[in-house]
Design a protein around this motif. Structure first.
Motif, PDB file in Angstrom:
ATOM      1  N   VAL A 251       0.847  -1.199   0.000  1.00 58.63           N
ATOM      2  CA  VAL A 251       0.000   0.000   0.000  1.00 58.63           C
ATOM      3  C   VAL A 251       0.879   1.243   0.000  1.00 58.63           C
ATOM      4  O   VAL A 251       0.610   2.228  -0.706  1.00 58.63           O
ATOM      5  CB  VAL A 251      -0.943   0.000   1.219  1.00 58.63           C
ATOM      6  CG1 VAL A 251      -1.651   1.351   1.363  1.00 58.63           C
ATOM      7  CG2 VAL A 251      -1.976  -1.116   1.097  1.00 58.63           C
ATOM      8  N   PHE A 252       1.971   1.200   0.774  1.00 55.33           N
ATOM      9  CA  PHE A 252       2.894   2.330   0.843  1.00 55.33           C
ATOM     10  C   PHE A 252       3.527   2.591  -0.528  1.00 55.33           C
ATOM     11  O   PHE A 252       3.644   3.735  -0.960  1.00 55.33           O
ATOM     12  CB  PHE A 252       3.972   2.045   1.884  1.00 55.33           C
ATOM     13  CG  PHE A 252       4.859   3.227   2.197  1.00 55.33           C
ATOM     14  CD1 PHE A 252       4.327   4.378   2.744  1.00 55.33           C
ATOM     15  CD2 PHE A 252       6.220   3.180   1.956  1.00 55.33           C
ATOM     16  CE1 PHE A 252       5.143   5.474   3.046  1.00 55.33           C
ATOM     17  CE2 PHE A 252       7.040   4.250   2.264  1.00 55.33           C
ATOM     18  CZ  PHE A 252       6.498   5.408   2.802  1.00 55.33           C
ATOM     19  N   ARG A 253       3.912   1.523  -1.229  1.00 60.13           N
ATOM     20  CA  ARG A 253       4.464   1.688  -2.574  1.00 60.13           C
ATOM     21  C   ARG A 253       3.453   2.394  -3.496  1.00 60.13           C
ATOM     22  O   ARG A 253       3.805   3.264  -4.285  1.00 60.13           O
ATOM     23  CB  ARG A 253       4.827   0.325  -3.163  1.00 60.13           C
ATOM     24  CG  ARG A 253       6.061  -0.321  -2.583  1.00 60.13           C
ATOM     25  CD  ARG A 253       6.543  -1.449  -3.489  1.00 60.13           C
ATOM     26  NE  ARG A 253       7.680  -2.143  -2.910  1.00 60.13           N
ATOM     27  CZ  ARG A 253       7.605  -3.326  -2.311  1.00 60.13           C
ATOM     28  NH1 ARG A 253       6.441  -3.942  -2.207  1.00 60.13           N
ATOM     29  NH2 ARG A 253       8.681  -3.904  -1.814  1.00 60.13           N
ATOM     30  N   SER A 254       2.194   1.988  -3.391  1.00 62.55           N
ATOM     31  CA  SER A 254       1.151   2.600  -4.208  1.00 62.55           C
ATOM     32  C   SER A 254       0.981   4.073  -3.865  1.00 62.55           C
ATOM     33  O   SER A 254       0.830   4.920  -4.753  1.00 62.55           O
ATOM     34  CB  SER A 254      -0.171   1.854  -3.997  1.00 62.55           C
ATOM     35  OG  SER A 254      -1.231   2.477  -4.695  1.00 62.55           O
ATOM     36  N   GLN A 255       1.020   4.400  -2.573  1.00 65.04           N
ATOM     37  CA  GLN A 255       0.900   5.795  -2.151  1.00 65.04           C
ATOM     38  C   GLN A 255       2.071   6.623  -2.671  1.00 65.04           C
ATOM     39  O   GLN A 255       1.889   7.771  -3.110  1.00 65.04           O
ATOM     40  CB  GLN A 255       0.826   5.875  -0.622  1.00 65.04           C
ATOM     41  CG  GLN A 255      -0.457   5.311  -0.032  1.00 65.04           C
ATOM     42  CD  GLN A 255      -0.397   5.165   1.484  1.00 65.04           C
ATOM     43  OE1 GLN A 255       0.686   4.971   2.059  1.00 65.04           O
ATOM     44  NE2 GLN A 255      -1.544   5.230   2.124  1.00 65.04           N
ATOM     45  N   LEU A 256       3.277   6.045  -2.655  1.00 66.03           N
ATOM     46  CA  LEU A 256       4.449   6.762  -3.156  1.00 66.03           C
ATOM     47  C   LEU A 256       4.336   7.018  -4.653  1.00 66.03           C
ATOM     48  O   LEU A 256       4.724   8.083  -5.144  1.00 66.03           O
ATOM     49  CB  LEU A 256       5.725   5.969  -2.862  1.00 66.03           C
ATOM     50  CG  LEU A 256       6.137   5.840  -1.395  1.00 66.03           C
ATOM     51  CD1 LEU A 256       7.441   5.060  -1.277  1.00 66.03           C
ATOM     52  CD2 LEU A 256       6.289   7.200  -0.752  1.00 66.03           C
ATOM     53  N   ARG A 257       3.795   6.059  -5.387  1.00 68.87           N
ATOM     54  CA  ARG A 257       3.597   6.265  -6.828  1.00 68.87           C
ATOM     55  C   ARG A 257       2.627   7.414  -7.077  1.00 68.87           C
ATOM     56  O   ARG A 257       2.818   8.233  -7.989  1.00 68.87           O
ATOM     57  CB  ARG A 257       3.082   4.984  -7.485  1.00 68.87           C
ATOM     58  CG  ARG A 257       4.147   3.909  -7.675  1.00 68.87           C
ATOM     59  CD  ARG A 257       3.659   2.824  -8.626  1.00 68.87           C
ATOM     60  NE  ARG A 257       2.513   2.093  -8.105  1.00 68.87           N
ATOM     61  CZ  ARG A 257       2.601   0.988  -7.381  1.00 68.87           C
ATOM     62  NH1 ARG A 257       3.796   0.474  -7.084  1.00 68.87           N
ATOM     63  NH2 ARG A 257       1.516   0.373  -6.950  1.00 68.87           N
ATOM     64  N   ASP A 258       1.571   7.486  -6.271  1.00 70.03           N
ATOM     65  CA  ASP A 258       0.602   8.570  -6.425  1.00 70.03           C
ATOM     66  C   ASP A 258       1.227   9.926  -6.094  1.00 70.03           C
ATOM     67  O   ASP A 258       0.952  10.932  -6.755  1.00 70.03           O
ATOM     68  CB  ASP A 258      -0.614   8.344  -5.526  1.00 70.03           C
ATOM     69  CG  ASP A 258      -1.491   7.192  -6.009  1.00 70.03           C
ATOM     70  OD1 ASP A 258      -1.394   6.833  -7.199  1.00 70.03           O
ATOM     71  OD2 ASP A 258      -2.259   6.654  -5.192  1.00 70.03           O
ATOM     72  N   LEU A 259       2.089   9.943  -5.059  1.00 72.45           N
ATOM     73  CA  LEU A 259       2.702  11.200  -4.646  1.00 72.45           C
ATOM     74  C   LEU A 259       3.745  11.685  -5.646  1.00 72.45           C
ATOM     75  O   LEU A 259       3.872  12.877  -5.898  1.00 72.45           O
ATOM     76  CB  LEU A 259       3.363  11.040  -3.265  1.00 72.45           C
ATOM     77  CG  LEU A 259       2.435  11.055  -2.060  1.00 72.45           C
ATOM     78  CD1 LEU A 259       3.222  10.752  -0.798  1.00 72.45           C
ATOM     79  CD2 LEU A 259       1.752  12.409  -1.926  1.00 72.45           C
ATOM     80  N   GLY A 260       4.520  10.744  -6.217  1.00 73.18           N
ATOM     81  CA  GLY A 260       5.579  11.143  -7.125  1.00 73.18           C
ATOM     82  C   GLY A 260       6.665  11.921  -6.393  1.00 73.18           C
ATOM     83  O   GLY A 260       6.884  11.755  -5.197  1.00 73.18           O
ATOM     84  N   HIS A 261       7.333  12.823  -7.127  1.00 74.94           N
ATOM     85  CA  HIS A 261       8.436  13.587  -6.538  1.00 74.94           C
ATOM     86  C   HIS A 261       7.907  14.618  -5.542  1.00 74.94           C
ATOM     87  O   HIS A 261       6.927  15.305  -5.808  1.00 74.94           O
ATOM     88  CB  HIS A 261       9.230  14.295  -7.627  1.00 74.94           C
ATOM     89  CG  HIS A 261      10.294  15.205  -7.088  1.00 74.94           C
ATOM     90  ND1 HIS A 261      11.469  14.731  -6.552  1.00 74.94           N
ATOM     91  CD2 HIS A 261      10.336  16.556  -6.975  1.00 74.94           C
ATOM     92  CE1 HIS A 261      12.202  15.751  -6.145  1.00 74.94           C
ATOM     93  NE2 HIS A 261      11.538  16.869  -6.392  1.00 74.94           N
ATOM     94  N   MET A 262       8.585  14.728  -4.396  1.00 75.38           N
ATOM     95  CA  MET A 262       8.260  15.757  -3.409  1.00 75.38           C
ATOM     96  C   MET A 262       9.500  16.602  -3.163  1.00 75.38           C
ATOM     97  O   MET A 262      10.620  16.098  -3.132  1.00 75.38           O
ATOM     98  CB  MET A 262       7.770  15.128  -2.097  1.00 75.38           C
ATOM     99  CG  MET A 262       6.447  14.407  -2.224  1.00 75.38           C
ATOM    100  SD  MET A 262       5.751  13.933  -0.625  1.00 75.38           S
ATOM    101  CE  MET A 262       5.355  15.541   0.087  1.00 75.38           C
ATOM    102  N   GLN A 263       9.294  17.905  -2.984  1.00 77.18           N
ATOM    103  CA  GLN A 263      10.418  18.810  -2.775  1.00 77.18           C
ATOM    104  C   GLN A 263      11.215  18.440  -1.533  1.00 77.18           C
ATOM    105  O   GLN A 263      12.443  18.538  -1.511  1.00 77.18           O
ATOM    106  CB  GLN A 263       9.913  20.254  -2.673  1.00 77.18           C
ATOM    107  CG  GLN A 263       9.322  20.785  -3.969  1.00 77.18           C
ATOM    108  CD  GLN A 263       8.887  22.240  -3.845  1.00 77.18           C
ATOM    109  OE1 GLN A 263       9.137  22.896  -2.845  1.00 77.18           O
ATOM    110  NE2 GLN A 263       8.232  22.735  -4.880  1.00 77.18           N
TER     111      GLN A 263
END
Length: 301
Positions: A251-263
């Motif tokens: 689930v965390f991997r999926s959330q990271l994909r949705d977030l993409g790059h963060m400053q």
């Protein structure tokens, strides 16, 4: 890389108090809602802090506190706390009938606010540096437990502006894990709106979203939804700190994909001994939780 992993104890924003990661809130002596009622102290207060709270819990019938039912509207409050000078570590001693401000955390003022007043109070400190901190508590927390924990963290972290507690309707029960998971998801929209309202204010330059345990899951869900909605105004100001987050690895991997790059990379604090994560892993079919990962494992790195 979007995530930086660390162990409790590193010098991070709002994190010098992370001994709290030992897990489930204690059930041995849970404080009643009466601890929220302001007390006029005879003795001098050694230290004072102000904090703000927003909740979608229902108000209890006596009007003193908030329960575990889901409310149809949000309530905003402002509290002032007397912080004990003789406190030890991260332990919280709740006020007795005749409170001792040397040893006990005591509420000395309480006021209900409008939503606009909450943001004004969050940015009105004389030394405000543009940073607003939002704390999202975890599984098995009552409103008063979450509030006092926020006061303890604010005192230990020496925040420049009043922190904001977002208290979702946890059942405050060890057996209420599934109910809490539903309540966290139910609260996602309210947390999104709070972050959006903070980001809209030009005085706010940074929003530190600090999620503990299941509050980390809620924080990530809200952030991912904001990104999917194209809320660049919010994402540009958002900094995420996750403390022993109760999130399934995939689930965390999926959330990271949705977030993409963060400053600013997400800060992830892990605790292999967290009892709440042990329970959630068992309930979830022994699937690994992000908050229990071994950061010394080369594969994890």
């Amino acid at each position: 890389m979007i995530v930086k992993y660390t162990k409790p104890g590193r010098n991070l924003i709002m994190v010098p108090m992370l001994i709290l990661l030992t897990g489930v809130s204690s059930c041995a002596s849970r404080p009643p809602s009466s601890v929220l009622q302001p007390v006029r102290l005879v003795q001098n207060e050694s230290e004072k802090i102000t904090l703000l709270a927003i909740t979608n819990r229902d108000r209890e019938s006596d009007g003193k506190g908030f329960g575990s039912r889901w409310a149809a509207k949000l309530t905003y409050e402002k509290y002032r706390f007397s912080i004990p000078s003789e406190r030890k570590s991260t332990a919280i001693v709740y006020p007795s009938k005749n409170p001792d401000p040397r040893r006990q955390f005591v509420v000395t003022a309480r006021k209900q606010l409008l939503d606009s007043e909450l943001i004004d109070d969050a940015t009105s400190a004389a030394n405000f540096d543009g940073t607003v901190a939002v704390f999202v508590h975890g599984y098995n927390y009552s409103y008063q437990e979450a509030l006092f924990r926020t006061a303890q963290m604010a005192a230990d972290a020496s925040t420049l502006s009043p922190p904001i507690l977002f208290s979702w309707p946890s059942a405050a029960s060890v057996t209420g894990y599934v109910t809490d998971r539903d309540a966290a998801l139910y609260s996602r929209g309210e947390l999104e709106r709070l972050l959006g309202a903070l980001a809209k204010d030009s005085r706010v330059k940074r929003i530190v979203l600090f999620g503990h345990s299941m509050g980390g899951f809620l924080s990530m869900e809200a952030a991912a939804q904001l990104k999917l909605q194209g809320r660049r105004d919010v994402m540009a100001k958002l900094q995420i700190v996750l403390a022993a987050p109760d999130i399934d690895v995939d689930v965390f991997r999926s959330q990271l994909r949705d977030l993409g790059h963060m400053q600013t990379p997400i800060t992830l604090l892990v605790s292999k001994t967290d009892r709440a994560l042990t329970i959630s892993s068992v309930i979830g079919g022994e699937r690994p939780r992000i908050g229990r990962l071994d950061i010394d494992d080369p594969m994890i790195r």
